[in-house]
Design a protein around this motif. Sequence first.
Motif, PDB file in Angstrom:
ATOM      1  N   TYR A 191       0.812  -1.219   0.000  1.00  0.00           N
ATOM      2  CA  TYR A 191       0.000   0.000   0.000  1.00  0.00           C
ATOM      3  C   TYR A 191       0.840   1.262   0.000  1.00  0.00           C
ATOM      4  O   TYR A 191       0.328   2.352  -0.252  1.00  0.00           O
ATOM      5  CB  TYR A 191      -0.908   0.022   1.237  1.00  0.00           C
ATOM      6  N   TRP A 192       2.142   1.102   0.266  1.00  0.00           N
ATOM      7  CA  TRP A 192       2.963   2.288   0.470  1.00  0.00           C
ATOM      8  C   TRP A 192       3.293   2.994  -0.840  1.00  0.00           C
ATOM      9  O   TRP A 192       3.585   2.365  -1.860  1.00  0.00           O
ATOM     10  CB  TRP A 192       4.282   1.915   1.163  1.00  0.00           C
ATOM     11  N   SER A 193       3.257   4.303  -0.784  1.00  0.00           N
ATOM     12  CA  SER A 193       3.739   5.163  -1.871  1.00  0.00           C
ATOM     13  C   SER A 193       3.862   6.559  -1.292  1.00  0.00           C
ATOM     14  O   SER A 193       3.241   6.875  -0.262  1.00  0.00           O
ATOM     15  CB  SER A 193       2.763   5.177  -3.060  1.00  0.00           C
ATOM     16  N   PRO A 194       4.636   7.435  -1.900  1.00  0.00           N
ATOM     17  CA  PRO A 194       4.702   8.822  -1.419  1.00  0.00           C
ATOM     18  C   PRO A 194       3.319   9.481  -1.392  1.00  0.00           C
ATOM     19  O   PRO A 194       3.033  10.282  -0.494  1.00  0.00           O
ATOM     20  CB  PRO A 194       5.630   9.496  -2.435  1.00  0.00           C
ATOM     21  N   GLU A 195       2.488   9.120  -2.362  1.00  0.00           N
ATOM     22  CA  GLU A 195       1.136   9.685  -2.411  1.00  0.00           C
ATOM     23  C   GLU A 195       0.298   9.189  -1.240  1.00  0.00           C
ATOM     24  O   GLU A 195      -0.518   9.935  -0.669  1.00  0.00           O
ATOM     25  CB  GLU A 195       0.455   9.317  -3.729  1.00  0.00           C
ATOM     26  N   TYR A 196       0.501   7.920  -0.848  1.00  0.00           N
ATOM     27  CA  TYR A 196      -0.257   7.356   0.272  1.00  0.00           C
ATOM     28  C   TYR A 196       0.150   8.029   1.583  1.00  0.00           C
ATOM     29  O   TYR A 196      -0.686   8.274   2.455  1.00  0.00           O
ATOM     30  CB  TYR A 196      -0.035   5.852   0.355  1.00  0.00           C
ATOM     31  N   VAL A 197       1.420   8.351   1.717  1.00  0.00           N
ATOM     32  CA  VAL A 197       1.890   9.080   2.906  1.00  0.00           C
ATOM     33  C   VAL A 197       1.169  10.412   3.017  1.00  0.00           C
ATOM     34  O   VAL A 197       0.719  10.814   4.105  1.00  0.00           O
ATOM     35  CB  VAL A 197       3.417   9.278   2.847  1.00  0.00           C
ATOM     36  N   GLN A 198       1.015  11.119   1.900  1.00  0.00           N
ATOM     37  CA  GLN A 198       0.319  12.408   1.914  1.00  0.00           C
ATOM     38  C   GLN A 198      -1.162  12.225   2.248  1.00  0.00           C
ATOM     39  O   GLN A 198      -1.746  13.023   2.994  1.00  0.00           O
ATOM     40  CB  GLN A 198       0.466  13.108   0.557  1.00  0.00           C
ATOM     41  N   THR A 199      -1.761  11.167   1.700  1.00  0.00           N
ATOM     42  CA  THR A 199      -3.160  10.870   2.008  1.00  0.00           C
ATOM     43  C   THR A 199      -3.340  10.640   3.507  1.00  0.00           C
ATOM     44  O   THR A 199      -4.309  11.107   4.122  1.00  0.00           O
ATOM     45  CB  THR A 199      -3.633   9.622   1.241  1.00  0.00           C
ATOM     46  N   CYS A 200      -2.400   9.928   4.105  1.00  0.00           N
ATOM     47  CA  CYS A 200      -2.472   9.654   5.545  1.00  0.00           C
ATOM     48  C   CYS A 200      -2.331  10.941   6.352  1.00  0.00           C
ATOM     49  O   CYS A 200      -3.035  11.137   7.348  1.00  0.00           O
ATOM     50  CB  CYS A 200      -1.383   8.659   5.943  1.00  0.00           C
ATOM     51  N   GLN A 201      -1.432  11.835   5.916  1.00  0.00           N
ATOM     52  CA  GLN A 201      -1.274  13.110   6.616  1.00  0.00           C
ATOM     53  C   GLN A 201      -2.579  13.912   6.589  1.00  0.00           C
ATOM     54  O   GLN A 201      -3.007  14.475   7.608  1.00  0.00           O
ATOM     55  CB  GLN A 201      -0.154  13.932   5.995  1.00  0.00           C
ATOM     56  N   ASP A 202      -3.229  13.935   5.456  1.00  0.00           N
ATOM     57  CA  ASP A 202      -4.502  14.656   5.334  1.00  0.00           C
ATOM     58  C   ASP A 202      -5.555  14.048   6.270  1.00  0.00           C
ATOM     59  O   ASP A 202      -6.307  14.777   6.934  1.00  0.00           O
ATOM     60  CB  ASP A 202      -5.014  14.595   3.891  1.00  0.00           C
ATOM     61  N   ARG A 203      -5.596  12.717   6.325  1.00  0.00           N
ATOM     62  CA  ARG A 203      -6.569  12.039   7.193  1.00  0.00           C
ATOM     63  C   ARG A 203      -6.270  12.316   8.661  1.00  0.00           C
ATOM     64  O   ARG A 203      -7.173  12.536   9.475  1.00  0.00           O
ATOM     65  CB  ARG A 203      -6.534  10.533   6.927  1.00  0.00           C
ATOM     66  N   GLN A 204      -4.989  12.328   9.021  1.00  0.00           N
ATOM     67  CA  GLN A 204      -4.610  12.598  10.411  1.00  0.00           C
ATOM     68  C   GLN A 204      -5.029  14.001  10.833  1.00  0.00           C
ATOM     69  O   GLN A 204      -5.551  14.204  11.939  1.00  0.00           O
ATOM     70  CB  GLN A 204      -3.096  12.405  10.569  1.00  0.00           C
ATOM     71  N   GLN A 205      -4.834  14.968   9.968  1.00  0.00           N
ATOM     72  CA  GLN A 205      -5.238  16.337  10.285  1.00  0.00           C
ATOM     73  C   GLN A 205      -6.756  16.436  10.448  1.00  0.00           C
ATOM     74  O   GLN A 205      -7.240  17.132  11.349  1.00  0.00           O
ATOM     75  CB  GLN A 205      -4.745  17.294   9.198  1.00  0.00           C
ATOM     76  N   GLU A 206      -7.476  15.728   9.610  1.00  0.00           N
ATOM     77  CA  GLU A 206      -8.944  15.730   9.704  1.00  0.00           C
ATOM     78  C   GLU A 206      -9.407  15.162  11.049  1.00  0.00           C
ATOM     79  O   GLU A 206     -10.298  15.717  11.698  1.00  0.00           O
ATOM     80  CB  GLU A 206      -9.527  14.906   8.558  1.00  0.00           C
ATOM     81  N   ILE A 207      -8.798  14.069  11.475  1.00  0.00           N
ATOM     82  CA  ILE A 207      -9.154  13.449  12.757  1.00  0.00           C
ATOM     83  C   ILE A 207      -8.771  14.364  13.916  1.00  0.00           C
ATOM     84  O   ILE A 207      -9.547  14.566  14.860  1.00  0.00           O
ATOM     85  CB  ILE A 207      -8.458  12.081  12.897  1.00  0.00           C
ATOM     86  N   LEU A 208      -7.577  14.938  13.857  1.00  0.00           N
ATOM     87  CA  LEU A 208      -7.083  15.773  14.952  1.00  0.00           C
ATOM     88  C   LEU A 208      -7.856  17.075  15.085  1.00  0.00           C
ATOM     89  O   LEU A 208      -7.997  17.609  16.194  1.00  0.00           O
ATOM     90  CB  LEU A 208      -5.592  16.051  14.759  1.00  0.00           C
TER      91      LEU A 208
END
Length: 465
Positions: A191-208
């Motif tokens: 599942y890993w890719s540089p794009e997936y890392v960015q997607t995860c960052q966006d999701r983390q900010q939304e949750i936080l």
Amino acid sequence: MLNLPIEFKDKYQKLLGNDEAEKMFSAMDQESKKAYRINPLKFENNVSYDKTEEVPDIPNAFYGEVSGQDPEWVSGTVYSQDPSAMFPAWIANVQAGEKVLDLCAAPGGKSTALGQALKGEGLLVANEISASRVKALRENIERWGISNALITNNDSFALAKVFPQFFDKILVDAPCSGEGMFRKNPEAIEYWSPEYVQTCQDRQQEILEQAVKMLKPGGKLIYSTCTFSPEEDEEIVSWLVKNYKMEIQPITMINSDKVSHGRPEWGSVDHLERTLRFWPQDNLGEGQFAAILKMPGELGKENSKKSKKKKKDKRNNLSLTKDEKEYIAKVLDKFNLPKEISDWQKRALVRKDHVFIPAISEQNLKGLNIVNDGLELGILKKKRFEPGHHLAEALGQVEQKNVINLSSEEDYMSYLHGETVKVDTDLRGFVLVAFNKMIFSFGKIAGNGVLKNFYPKGLRILKKD
């Protein structure tokens, strides 16, 4: 040997330098380290496992492997957990009486640690957005014997509407790119890719964004991931500091030299060295990141008179009748009750014949999908009461006399399969069932000395052919 993506390797060679990066890649090819925690809430917790190698800084935690069929696991006396993953709940430094939220809680390793720290006082809200994973969360909290947990299946937006500025502490073990779990779960590499890392960052900010709405002024956010990615670690902490004026707190509970620190050069605010990093080459466990951030202001008492009045009126409709209390007392009076449920006659409610002691009574919970509220005592049937599994696990916190300790491995496995067992005893009616003195179920003994099986069907272990 792990087939690490070229982009992943290039990234960490640039961040760490070639020598340190190669140490990390080499360590990721080593076998994962397994560990377990012993439950201090249980009266009988003398486990049979090797306790020679302690997990650094974590009380009652040792390296070793646990089987899901062992009485230690079935009774909630131990929890199998990656050693690095034990640290976020530990550094939360939860105190009895606090209101605590585990926002991304399944399967329950961190929730069980937070719940045990509360010692039956205060409140634990354990939330999991996944409907399939929340089942395991409930099972693990019940097994641990925690009586003051509200288990919910919601997104962070729904929770924030119900719990504005409510919690003393919130743990967000955020969904992430999972880089720290590559050797334990090689599928995560796919599942890993540089794009997936960015997607995860966006999701983390939304949750936080929603999590900070639920913190009291002066409350503390424990943020953790199981990834190495600065985008999801130091950059997220920097974002919290800049956007919410949060302060990164020093973590004084960690002394081990196997624990590293955050990299200031990977973020954009001061004090990032106060955060924690767990690298596979440190030989403690899997990859992990953790930080404590404090909201501006000071902790104070919130005004909840309005919500108390609304909830009191509604819950009066769930009160037990005099006859129902008598049915329940006929069973419970045979057992020693932990202090947090000794006043059940005042606090217990009934909904659809399920008798429970709610974890929270002053808050309007409308709009939440509640999986379990507090401690389920059991079920009312026709002029009788049948005690439940959650109660059995909670009763394991104190010494009991009405217990059948199964005499053999064969009887124990038969009981886990759902079979009846013949026992030699003068006891009759409902009893607690144990193996190696570890209580894990209710049973009922008939006049012929047969122990009727009350181990939940959903937990039973199928027989091997």
